[in-house]
Enzyme design. Structure first.
Site, PDB file in Angstrom:
ATOM      1  CG  HIS A  45      -1.461   1.384   1.237  1.00  0.00           C
ATOM      2  ND1 HIS A  45      -2.646   1.175   0.377  1.00  0.00           N
ATOM      3  CD2 HIS A  45      -2.097   2.576   2.385  1.00  0.00           C
ATOM      4  CE1 HIS A  45      -3.874   2.671   0.467  1.00  0.00           C
ATOM      5  NE2 HIS A  45      -2.377   3.465   1.367  1.00  0.00           N
ATOM      6  CG  ASN A  86      -5.454   9.998 -13.168  1.00  0.00           C
ATOM      7  OD1 ASN A  86      -5.255  10.882 -13.812  1.00  0.00           O
ATOM      8  ND2 ASN A  86      -6.697   8.757 -13.192  1.00  0.00           N
ATOM      9  N   GLY A  92      -7.849  14.396 -10.346  1.00  0.00           N
ATOM     10  CA  GLY A  92      -8.913  12.900 -10.571  1.00  0.00           C
ATOM     11  C   GLY A  92      -8.082  11.565 -10.405  1.00  0.00           C
ATOM     12  CG  HIS A  99      -4.415   2.975  -9.761  1.00  0.00           C
ATOM     13  ND1 HIS A  99      -4.407   3.905  -8.503  1.00  0.00           N
ATOM     14  CD2 HIS A  99      -4.459   3.716 -10.546  1.00  0.00           C
ATOM     15  CE1 HIS A  99      -5.727   4.958  -8.589  1.00  0.00           C
ATOM     16  NE2 HIS A  99      -5.772   4.616  -9.922  1.00  0.00           N
ATOM     17  CG  HIS A 101      -5.200   4.978 -15.292  1.00  0.00           C
ATOM     18  ND1 HIS A 101      -6.842   3.778 -14.967  1.00  0.00           N
ATOM     19  CD2 HIS A 101      -4.944   5.330 -14.466  1.00  0.00           C
ATOM     20  CE1 HIS A 101      -7.431   5.096 -14.136  1.00  0.00           C
ATOM     21  NE2 HIS A 101      -6.509   6.037 -13.747  1.00  0.00           N
TER      22      HIS A 101
HETATM   23  P1  AMP Z   1      -8.088   7.115 -10.363  1.00  0.00           P
HETATM   24  O1  AMP Z   1      -9.873   7.174 -10.656  1.00  0.00           O
HETATM   25  O2  AMP Z   1      -6.928   7.484 -10.980  1.00  0.00           O
HETATM   26  O3  AMP Z   1      -7.853   6.996  -9.165  1.00  0.00           O
HETATM   27  O4  AMP Z   1      -8.565   5.564 -10.983  1.00  0.00           O
HETATM   28  C1  AMP Z   1      -9.199   4.018 -10.237  1.00  0.00           C
HETATM   29  C2  AMP Z   1      -9.735   3.121 -11.487  1.00  0.00           C
HETATM   30  O5  AMP Z   1     -10.257   2.210 -10.523  1.00  0.00           O
HETATM   31  C3  AMP Z   1     -10.632   4.090 -12.209  1.00  0.00           C
HETATM   32  O6  AMP Z   1     -10.516   4.314 -14.089  1.00  0.00           O
HETATM   33  C4  AMP Z   1     -12.194   2.850 -11.934  1.00  0.00           C
HETATM   34  O7  AMP Z   1     -12.948   2.689 -12.653  1.00  0.00           O
HETATM   35  C5  AMP Z   1     -11.328   2.129 -11.097  1.00  0.00           C
HETATM   36  N1  AMP Z   1     -11.993   0.999 -10.355  1.00  0.00           N
HETATM   37  C6  AMP Z   1     -12.396   0.829  -8.869  1.00  0.00           C
HETATM   38  N2  AMP Z   1     -12.682   0.425  -8.522  1.00  0.00           N
HETATM   39  C7  AMP Z   1     -12.741  -1.178  -9.090  1.00  0.00           C
HETATM   40  C8  AMP Z   1     -12.698  -2.451  -9.374  1.00  0.00           C
HETATM   41  N3  AMP Z   1     -13.485  -2.867  -8.077  1.00  0.00           N
HETATM   42  N4  AMP Z   1     -11.746  -3.293  -9.739  1.00  0.00           N
HETATM   43  C9  AMP Z   1     -11.149  -2.868 -10.931  1.00  0.00           C
HETATM   44  N5  AMP Z   1     -11.225  -0.792 -11.039  1.00  0.00           N
HETATM   45  C10 AMP Z   1     -11.442  -0.725 -10.154  1.00  0.00           C
HETATM   46 ZN    ZN Z   2      -3.951   0.153  -1.170  1.00  0.00          ZN
END
Ligand code: AMP
Ligand code: ZN
Length: 113
Positions: A45, A86, A92, A99, A101
């Site tokens: 984390h 992000n 955002g 993570h 993307h």
């Molecule tokens: P961010 O807005 O950059 O924090 O990206 C978070 C991403 O996590 C978004 O694109 C969501 O669609 C994705 N997300 C949220 N919940 C889940 C989940 N349970 N499994 C896979 N992706 C998820």
């Molecule tokens: Zn975490």
């Protein structure tokens, strides 16, 4: 604690995994913004890339190797793809676990909105 991506890494919440190594996991975004939309996370984390410093033993090379392999796996290198991380509210970020993307499979707009 209530971190969604920690729960996904622990297998407590299901995900469509596409890659896993010792310290890194990748799974498909639940709400894809492109034909290929994969999230690559450190299993450990960490809130965002802003919280990472050189003194941490953060798995940089493992993470970028994962991105490289997944891009090939998903047939993206020929047409191209995008990596985005992000940070915070204006960036955002909605999930407070670092993570990247990986987006591809269509021409992506620039700049993002
Ligand atoms: P961010 O807005 O950059 O924090 O990206 C978070 C991403 O996590 C978004 O694109 C969501 O669609 C994705 N997300 C949220 N919940 C889940 C989940 N349970 N499994 C896979 N992706 C998820
Ligand atoms: Zn975490």
């Amino acid at each position: 604690m209530g971190c969604l991506f920690c729960k996904i890494a622990a297998g407590e919440i299901p995900s469509q995994r596409v890659f896993e190594s010792e310290n890194v996991l990748a799974f498909r975004d639940i709400s894809p913004k492109a034909p290929v939309h994969i999230l690559i996370i450190p299993k450990q984390h960490i809130v965002s890339i802003h919280e990472v410093s050189n003194s941490d033993n953060f798995p940089f090379s493992e993470l970028f190797e994962a991105i490289h392999k997944i891009a090939i796996q998903e047939n993206l290198p020929e047409r191209g793809y995008r990596i985005v991380s992000n940070v915070g509210e204006d960036g955002g970020q909605t999930v407070s676990h670092l993570h990247f993307h990986l987006l591809g499979g269509r021409a992506l707009h620039w700049p993002p909105g």
